[in-house]
Write a protein that holds these residues in place. Structure first.
Motif, short mmCIF file in Angstrom:
data_model
loop_
_atom_site.label_atom_id
_atom_site.label_comp_id
_atom_site.label_asym_id
_atom_site.label_seq_id
_atom_site.Cartn_x
_atom_site.Cartn_y
_atom_site.Cartn_z
N ALA A 58 0.65 -1.25 0.09
CA ALA A 58 -0.04 -0.08 0.11
C ALA A 58 0.88 1.33 0.07
CB ALA A 58 -1.12 0.21 1.21
N VAL A 59 0.45 2.19 -0.61
CA VAL A 59 1.01 3.69 -0.81
C VAL A 59 -0.11 4.54 -0.70
CG1 VAL A 59 1.03 3.62 -3.01
CG2 VAL A 59 2.64 5.00 -2.03
N GLU A 60 0.29 5.55 0.12
CA GLU A 60 -0.59 6.85 0.24
C GLU A 60 -0.22 8.17 0.00
OE1 GLU A 60 -3.25 9.00 3.67
OE2 GLU A 60 -2.71 7.21 4.06
N ARG A 61 -0.59 9.11 -0.66
CA ARG A 61 -0.32 10.27 -1.18
C ARG A 61 -0.42 11.24 0.18
NH1 ARG A 61 -0.68 14.20 -6.54
NH2 ARG A 61 0.14 15.93 -5.51
N SER A 62 0.75 11.76 0.73
CA SER A 62 0.62 12.59 1.77
C SER A 62 0.33 14.14 1.30
CB SER A 62 1.52 12.57 2.76
OG SER A 62 2.04 11.27 3.25
N ALA A 63 1.24 14.74 0.49
CA ALA A 63 1.12 16.04 0.35
C ALA A 63 2.21 16.14 -0.92
CB ALA A 63 1.75 17.00 1.48
N SER A 64 2.12 17.50 -1.22
CA SER A 64 3.23 17.82 -2.36
C SER A 64 4.10 19.49 -1.83
CB SER A 64 2.64 18.24 -3.73
OG SER A 64 1.52 18.82 -3.79
N ALA A 65 4.82 19.52 -2.72
CA ALA A 65 5.47 20.94 -2.52
C ALA A 65 4.42 22.07 -2.93
CB ALA A 65 6.81 20.93 -3.09
N PRO A 66 4.74 23.36 -2.63
CA PRO A 66 3.72 24.26 -3.26
C PRO A 66 3.70 24.23 -4.65
CG PRO A 66 5.10 25.10 -1.45
CD PRO A 66 5.82 23.81 -1.83
N ILE A 125 4.92 13.79 -1.91
CA ILE A 125 5.33 12.99 -0.54
C ILE A 125 4.22 12.00 -0.42
CG2 ILE A 125 5.60 12.93 2.04
CD1 ILE A 125 6.25 16.00 1.80
N PHE A 126 4.86 10.72 -0.16
CA PHE A 126 3.95 9.37 -0.21
C PHE A 126 4.50 8.79 1.02
CE2 PHE A 126 4.34 10.08 -4.59
CZ PHE A 126 3.07 9.96 -5.08
N SER A 127 3.25 8.12 1.58
CA SER A 127 3.49 7.25 2.75
C SER A 127 3.60 5.94 2.42
CB SER A 127 2.47 7.48 3.76
OG SER A 127 2.43 8.73 4.38
N ASP A 156 5.12 1.81 3.84
CA ASP A 156 5.84 1.15 4.79
C ASP A 156 6.27 2.02 6.00
OD1 ASP A 156 6.84 -1.42 5.58
OD2 ASP A 156 8.69 -1.02 4.72
N GLY A 157 5.48 2.76 6.57
CA GLY A 157 5.77 3.45 7.62
C GLY A 157 6.70 4.77 7.74
N SER A 158 7.07 4.97 6.32
CA SER A 158 7.84 6.30 6.02
C SER A 158 7.09 7.17 5.22
CB SER A 158 9.18 5.69 5.64
OG SER A 158 10.00 4.98 6.56
N GLN A 159 7.77 8.33 5.15
CA GLN A 159 7.35 9.49 4.10
C GLN A 159 8.54 9.41 3.27
OE1 GLN A 159 5.65 12.65 5.73
NE2 GLN A 159 3.69 11.53 5.97
N VAL A 160 8.35 9.60 2.14
CA VAL A 160 9.24 9.62 0.96
C VAL A 160 8.90 10.62 -0.16
CG1 VAL A 160 10.50 8.29 -0.81
CG2 VAL A 160 9.95 7.12 1.09
N ALA A 161 9.67 11.50 -0.35
CA ALA A 161 9.46 12.43 -1.53
C ALA A 161 9.79 12.00 -2.88
CB ALA A 161 9.84 13.87 -1.17
N LEU A 162 9.17 12.17 -3.89
CA LEU A 162 9.34 11.53 -5.37
C LEU A 162 9.09 12.83 -6.24
CD1 LEU A 162 8.19 7.91 -5.16
CD2 LEU A 162 10.47 8.60 -4.42
N ARG A 163 10.23 12.96 -7.23
CA ARG A 163 9.69 13.76 -8.37
C ARG A 163 8.65 13.25 -9.25
NH1 ARG A 163 15.37 12.87 -9.18
NH2 ARG A 163 14.55 11.84 -11.36
N GLY A 164 7.89 14.19 -9.79
CA GLY A 164 6.73 14.04 -10.53
C GLY A 164 7.05 12.94 -11.87
#
Length: 88
Positions: free
Chosen positions: A52-60, A66-68, A70-78
């Motif tokens: 499972a993956v959840e979208r948390s937020a994005s930069a302005p 930012i995706f959640s 496996d218990g972590s938040q990871v920022a990925l480029r588009g």
């Protein structure tokens, strides 16, 4: 060299690029269409087909996202998000 990693069960369902997840929405990772080294690194971070993956937020400006996972938040480029597919 490109690594095509996929989750067989998800192949029969409709998939979409990870970038299409709305904030707060979640999905199941279906495949990673990335070079081997990059796919391996993302899998180490929890981006595994069937997880499972959840979208948390994005930069302005909308990038990175930012995706959640496996218990972590990871920022990925588009551009990277467009090569990772998920199913609902």
């Amino acid at each position: 060299v490109q690594m095509q990693v996929s989750f067989k069960k998800a192949e029969t369902a409709r998939t979409a690029p990870l970038v299409e997840l709305a904030p707060g929405e979640s999905g199941i990772i279906a495949s990673l269409d990335l070079p081997d080294e990059l796919a391996q690194r993302l899998m180490e971070l929890g981006f595994l087909p069937g997880h499972a993956v959840e979208r948390s937020a994005s930069a302005p400006g909308g990038d990175p996202v930012i995706f959640s996972v496996d218990g972590s938040q990871v920022a990925l480029r588009g551009d990277l998000c467009s090569r990772i597919r998920f199913t609902r």
